[in-house]
Design a protein around this motif. Structure first.
Motif, PDB file in Angstrom:
ATOM      1  N   PHE A   1      12.665  -6.676 -42.604  1.00  0.00           N
ATOM      2  CA  PHE A   1      13.233  -8.018 -42.444  1.00  0.00           C
ATOM      3  C   PHE A   1      12.330  -9.061 -43.112  1.00  0.00           C
ATOM      4  O   PHE A   1      12.818 -10.038 -43.682  1.00  0.00           O
ATOM      5  CB  PHE A   1      13.432  -8.342 -40.972  1.00  0.00           C
ATOM      6  N   ALA A   2      11.024  -8.870 -43.038  1.00  0.00           N
ATOM      7  CA  ALA A   2      10.111  -9.784 -43.736  1.00  0.00           C
ATOM      8  C   ALA A   2      10.324  -9.686 -45.236  1.00  0.00           C
ATOM      9  O   ALA A   2      10.332 -10.704 -45.949  1.00  0.00           O
ATOM     10  CB  ALA A   2       8.663  -9.447 -43.383  1.00  0.00           C
ATOM     11  N   PHE A   3      10.515  -8.464 -45.725  1.00  0.00           N
ATOM     12  CA  PHE A   3      10.814  -8.301 -47.150  1.00  0.00           C
ATOM     13  C   PHE A   3      12.095  -9.043 -47.503  1.00  0.00           C
ATOM     14  O   PHE A   3      12.196  -9.638 -48.581  1.00  0.00           O
ATOM     15  CB  PHE A   3      10.963  -6.824 -47.507  1.00  0.00           C
ATOM     16  N   GLY A   4      13.088  -9.002 -46.610  1.00  0.00           N
ATOM     17  CA  GLY A   4      14.335  -9.711 -46.860  1.00  0.00           C
ATOM     18  C   GLY A   4      14.115 -11.198 -47.085  1.00  0.00           C
ATOM     19  O   GLY A   4      14.782 -11.816 -47.925  1.00  0.00           O
ATOM     20  N   VAL A   5      13.169 -11.783 -46.353  1.00  0.00           N
ATOM     21  CA  VAL A   5      12.857 -13.204 -46.539  1.00  0.00           C
ATOM     22  C   VAL A   5      12.269 -13.427 -47.938  1.00  0.00           C
ATOM     23  O   VAL A   5      12.645 -14.371 -48.642  1.00  0.00           O
ATOM     24  CB  VAL A   5      11.873 -13.688 -45.458  1.00  0.00           C
ATOM     25  N   HIS A   6      11.349 -12.564 -48.337  1.00  0.00           N
ATOM     26  CA  HIS A   6      10.780 -12.673 -49.688  1.00  0.00           C
ATOM     27  C   HIS A   6      11.869 -12.511 -50.751  1.00  0.00           C
ATOM     28  O   HIS A   6      11.894 -13.225 -51.756  1.00  0.00           O
ATOM     29  CB  HIS A   6       9.714 -11.598 -49.896  1.00  0.00           C
ATOM     30  N   CYS A   7      12.763 -11.557 -50.506  1.00  0.00           N
ATOM     31  CA  CYS A   7      13.802 -11.271 -51.497  1.00  0.00           C
ATOM     32  C   CYS A   7      14.772 -12.447 -51.623  1.00  0.00           C
ATOM     33  O   CYS A   7      15.147 -12.839 -52.729  1.00  0.00           O
ATOM     34  CB  CYS A   7      14.558 -10.003 -51.084  1.00  0.00           C
TER      35      CYS A   7
ATOM     36  N   MET B   1       6.987 -11.117 -39.590  1.00  0.00           N
ATOM     37  CA  MET B   1       8.205 -11.820 -39.998  1.00  0.00           C
ATOM     38  C   MET B   1       7.981 -13.314 -40.167  1.00  0.00           C
ATOM     39  O   MET B   1       8.467 -13.930 -41.124  1.00  0.00           O
ATOM     40  CB  MET B   1       9.321 -11.536 -38.987  1.00  0.00           C
ATOM     41  N   LEU B   2       7.222 -13.925 -39.232  1.00  0.00           N
ATOM     42  CA  LEU B   2       6.991 -15.365 -39.322  1.00  0.00           C
ATOM     43  C   LEU B   2       6.109 -15.725 -40.510  1.00  0.00           C
ATOM     44  O   LEU B   2       6.264 -16.799 -41.097  1.00  0.00           O
ATOM     45  CB  LEU B   2       6.355 -15.881 -38.031  1.00  0.00           C
ATOM     46  N   ALA B   3       5.186 -14.844 -40.877  1.00  0.00           N
ATOM     47  CA  ALA B   3       4.347 -15.123 -42.052  1.00  0.00           C
ATOM     48  C   ALA B   3       5.205 -15.244 -43.299  1.00  0.00           C
ATOM     49  O   ALA B   3       4.998 -16.144 -44.128  1.00  0.00           O
ATOM     50  CB  ALA B   3       3.301 -14.020 -42.216  1.00  0.00           C
ATOM     51  N   ALA B   4       6.181 -14.340 -43.446  1.00  0.00           N
ATOM     52  CA  ALA B   4       7.082 -14.417 -44.598  1.00  0.00           C
ATOM     53  C   ALA B   4       7.944 -15.671 -44.515  1.00  0.00           C
ATOM     54  O   ALA B   4       8.155 -16.365 -45.515  1.00  0.00           O
ATOM     55  CB  ALA B   4       7.963 -13.172 -44.656  1.00  0.00           C
ATOM     56  N   ALA B   5       8.438 -15.979 -43.314  1.00  0.00           N
ATOM     57  CA  ALA B   5       9.284 -17.157 -43.144  1.00  0.00           C
ATOM     58  C   ALA B   5       8.514 -18.440 -43.443  1.00  0.00           C
ATOM     59  O   ALA B   5       9.043 -19.366 -44.068  1.00  0.00           O
ATOM     60  CB  ALA B   5       9.849 -17.188 -41.724  1.00  0.00           C
TER      61      ALA B   5
END
Length: 269
Positions: free
Chosen positions: A143-149, A208-212
């Protein structure tokens, strides 16, 4: 005062720059190839899992190595390869990772159960809860990757719409931008609001929050100001019993959401 650089040093500097130019694209291109190959292997492993078995776990070194290729957004999206400059191919890449995350989230839900109505719904909820307990680390990474993507997709979409004045954008293109903004904003909001879900542990929320937080401004800029305000309101109680290590990322997200201007893709939301 001026500094003189000797001729040998200048030559060495030029050689280093030249070698970097030659080596870096190959390394960057490898990150894209690595993703595709690792995703294929991970998809095959997930597909081979049975309802009575278990999905690939990060505790397995081989699986962890695949995740290092599939879920490393910062490494992948610095790659200036042609495929990542194409919206359709980039969307397909994001969908591969999203589908892997969904596979972990929905694991076991396809099993036939001799239940119906409220009992079936309760059984499904319990299965998801069990999946979060078993595979929370894997889901958090994907899910974190999804934010980056999605942040990468936002960059591509913004670049496309910057090429023409807003008044010249057709109705169909406005609808496309709106659908894109709505979908990306929903994904971002869901990930951010995981901070208030008890089933995720602190380490998973931090991933997840780091990516967000890294992409908070790009995502907030997609949203119409009233939507930003509603999301801020939804996070009003997020600090309650919050792990202190999550506070900086949440503060960054709140700051991005507090901006009231609406330019770029926001105007099509």
């Amino acid at each position: 005062m001026s500094f003189l650089i000797s001729t040998p040093l200048r030559r060495l500097g030029r050689l280093f720059c030249l070698s970097s130019a030659l080596v870096a694209p190959a390394a960057w291109a490898d990150s894209y190839t690595d993703f595709q190959q690792a995703a294929s292997r991970l998809e095959a492993m997930v597909a081979a899992s049975t309802a009575d078995g278990s999905l690939p776990r990060l505790a397995n070194p081989g699986v962890a190595a695949l995740f290092a290729q599939v879920a490393d957004g910062p490494r992948l999206f610095q790659a200036p390869v042609a495929a990542l400059q194409d919206m359709n191919q980039s969307v397909a890449l994001c969908e591969r990772a999203t589908n892997l995350g969904k596979a972990y989230y929905t694991f076991g839900l396809q099993r036939p159960l001799l239940l119906s109505g409220a009992e079936l719904q309760q059984a499904r909820r319990e299965q998801v809860t069990q999946n979060l307990a078993n595979y929370g680390d894997e889901m958090a990474a994907l899910f974190a990757f999804g934010v980056h993507c999605h942040a990468h997709l936002i960059g591509l979409m913004e670049a496309e719409f910057r090429t023409q004045p807003a008044q010249d954008v057709s109705g169909a293109e406005r609808m496309r931008a709106r659908a894109f903004s709505k979908g990306s904003s929903t994904m971002f909001a869901n990930v951010v609001q995981f901070v208030q879900v008890p089933y995720w542990n602190g380490a998973q929320k931090k991933v997840m929050l780091a990516a967000a937080a890294q992409h908070a401004t790009a995502n907030a800029n997609l949203m119409a100001p009233p939507l930003r305000e509603r999301m801020l309101t939804s996070l009003a109680e997020a600090d309650k019993d919050l792990d202190p290590t999550l506070a900086p990322a949440l503060a960054t997200i709140r700051q991005a959401l507090s901006v009231t201007s609406c330019t770029g893709l926001c105007q099509y939301y």
